[in-house]
Design an enzyme around this catalytic site. Structure first.
Site, PDB file in Angstrom:
ATOM      1  N   CYS A 122      -9.463  -7.407   5.157  1.00 23.22           N
ATOM      2  CA  CYS A 122      -7.949  -6.888   5.113  1.00 23.22           C
ATOM      3  C   CYS A 122      -8.302  -5.370   5.519  1.00 23.22           C
ATOM      4  CB  CYS A 122      -7.537  -7.105   3.723  1.00 23.22           C
ATOM      5  SG  CYS A 122      -5.803  -5.912   3.750  1.00 23.22           S
ATOM      6  N   CYS A 172      -0.140  -4.275   8.949  1.00 18.74           N
ATOM      7  CA  CYS A 172      -1.036  -5.138   8.872  1.00 18.74           C
ATOM      8  C   CYS A 172      -2.474  -4.631   9.652  1.00 18.74           C
ATOM      9  CB  CYS A 172      -0.837  -6.612   9.447  1.00 18.74           C
ATOM     10  SG  CYS A 172      -2.207  -7.914   9.318  1.00 18.74           S
TER      11      CYS A 172
HETATM   12  N1  LIG Z   1      -2.899 -11.777   4.986  1.00 22.66           N
HETATM   13  C1  LIG Z   1      -4.109 -11.704   5.749  1.00 22.66           C
HETATM   14  C2  LIG Z   1      -5.301 -10.911   4.957  1.00 22.66           C
HETATM   15  C3  LIG Z   1      -4.834  -9.347   4.917  1.00 22.66           C
HETATM   16  C4  LIG Z   1      -4.678  -8.836   6.071  1.00 22.66           C
HETATM   17  C5  LIG Z   1      -3.838  -7.381   6.190  1.00 22.66           C
HETATM   18  N2  LIG Z   1      -3.246  -7.088   5.070  1.00 22.66           N
HETATM   19  C6  LIG Z   1      -4.622  -6.206   6.951  1.00 22.66           C
HETATM   20  O1  LIG Z   1      -4.387  -5.091   6.339  1.00 22.66           O
HETATM   21  O2  LIG Z   1      -5.482  -6.709   7.690  1.00 22.66           O
HETATM   22  C7  LIG Z   1      -4.612 -13.164   5.973  1.00 22.66           C
HETATM   23  O3  LIG Z   1      -4.545 -13.828   5.105  1.00 22.66           O
HETATM   24  O4  LIG Z   1      -5.086 -13.170   7.030  1.00 22.66           O
END
Ligand SMILES: N[C@H](CCC[C@H](N)C(=O)O)C(=O)O
EC number: 5.1.1.7
Length: 279
Positions: A79, A213
């Site tokens: 993440c 994200c």
């Molecule tokens: N929900 C994403 C993980 C968190 C990614 C995101 N919050 C970031 O900042 O990279 C997944 O399960 O692929």
């Protein structure tokens, strides 16, 4: 095992992607309770509310490790925004210096508190599994899709306006058979200028649009560099309005080295979970 409440936590925001962070280095919360705790505390209105839960733990490969959970209790390999928040937490608690390494499922990543403590940068895992030439029909229009794994699976679709139905389209992309069985996050990318993108992301495991994200912004930037002839650095305006910066060295073909994600990571508040948090 009965949890020993109250449990101290910090609520942090990485450009609007928000997380509950708990120092679990003493193993206070056993692994088998992690998914349930994540689902409970991430529920908005009923609990603290967050996109994910971060439980810090010791690592024999890095300064710090973590167990990372999406809001639905699923485990994610990496993440980008969460790692930046975890680094800020670790530094503020004296667990690590301004430069540190964090062990994730996607690999050990290097973090740095920078810009006078106003930003945190993370050196992303080497992107892999680029897939070009895909297409998905959204509201009866075929959209080209490019896919890459930037620590987690990311699909990128260029759009010409930013009012696309992110939840509706994102859900279709996230569960599309092209990306089975693990699924993917879905990024809807508007090119505002050379080196400037607007990115709206439907996140796997949150099952909704998030305000930012990190791994999605990285995917959008790298694919824009390859397909829209852009150079490093690329600024991303996220759904929440805050900006992320992506720096990279683009090699021949779909390969990028030295990929960094940089942006703010803020401590919003500290609190204590009571035993009722799990009811
Ligand atoms: N929900 C994403 C993980 C968190 C990614 C995101 N919050 C970031 O900042 O990279 C997944 O399960 O692929």
């Amino acid at each position: 095992m009965v949890l020993d409440f109250p449990i101290a936590f910090e609520k942090m925001s990485g450009t609007g992607n928000d997380f509950v962070i708990i120092d679990n280095r003493e193993g206070l919360i056993p692994l088998e309770q992690h998914p349930e705790l994540a689902k409970k505390v991430c529920q908005r209105k009923f609990s603290v509310g967050a996109d994910g839960l971060i439980l810090l733990k010791n690592s024999d490969k890095a300064d710090i490790g973590w167990d990372f959970y999406n809001a639905d209790g699923s485990v994610a390999e990496m993440c980008g925004n969460g790692s930046r928040c975890a680094a800020k937490f670790a530094h503020s608690h004296g667990i690590a210096g301004k430069k540190m390494k964090l062990e994730t499922i996607a690999g050990v990543v290097e973090m740095e508190i920078c810009n006078g403590d106003q930003a945190v940068r993370v050196k992303m895992p080497q992107p892999f599994d680029f897939r070009v030439g895909l297409s998905i029909s959204l509201d009866d229009v075929e959209y080209p899709v490019t896919y890459v794994n930037t620590g987690v699976p990311q699909a990128v679709i260029f759009v010409s306006e930013d009012n696309v139905p992110v939840k509706k389209w994102g859900r279709k992309v996230r569960f599309h058979q092209l990306f089975e069985p693990k699924g993917t996050n879905a990024n809807f990318v508007q090119v505002l200028d050379k080196g400037l993108l607007k990115v709206r992301t439907y996140e796997r495991g949150v099952e909704d649009e998030t305000m930012a994200c990190g791994t999605g912004a990285v995917a959008a930037a790298l694919i824009s560099a390859m397909q829209k002839d852009m150079d490093s650095p690329i600024e991303v305006i996220t759904s929440g309005g805050e900006r992320l910066t992506i720096l990279f060295d683009l090699q021949d073909g779909p390969v990028a080295d030295n990929v960094f994600l940089q942006g703010p990571a803020k401590l919003i508040y500290t609190g204590e979970l009571t035993g009722e948090a799990l009811l």
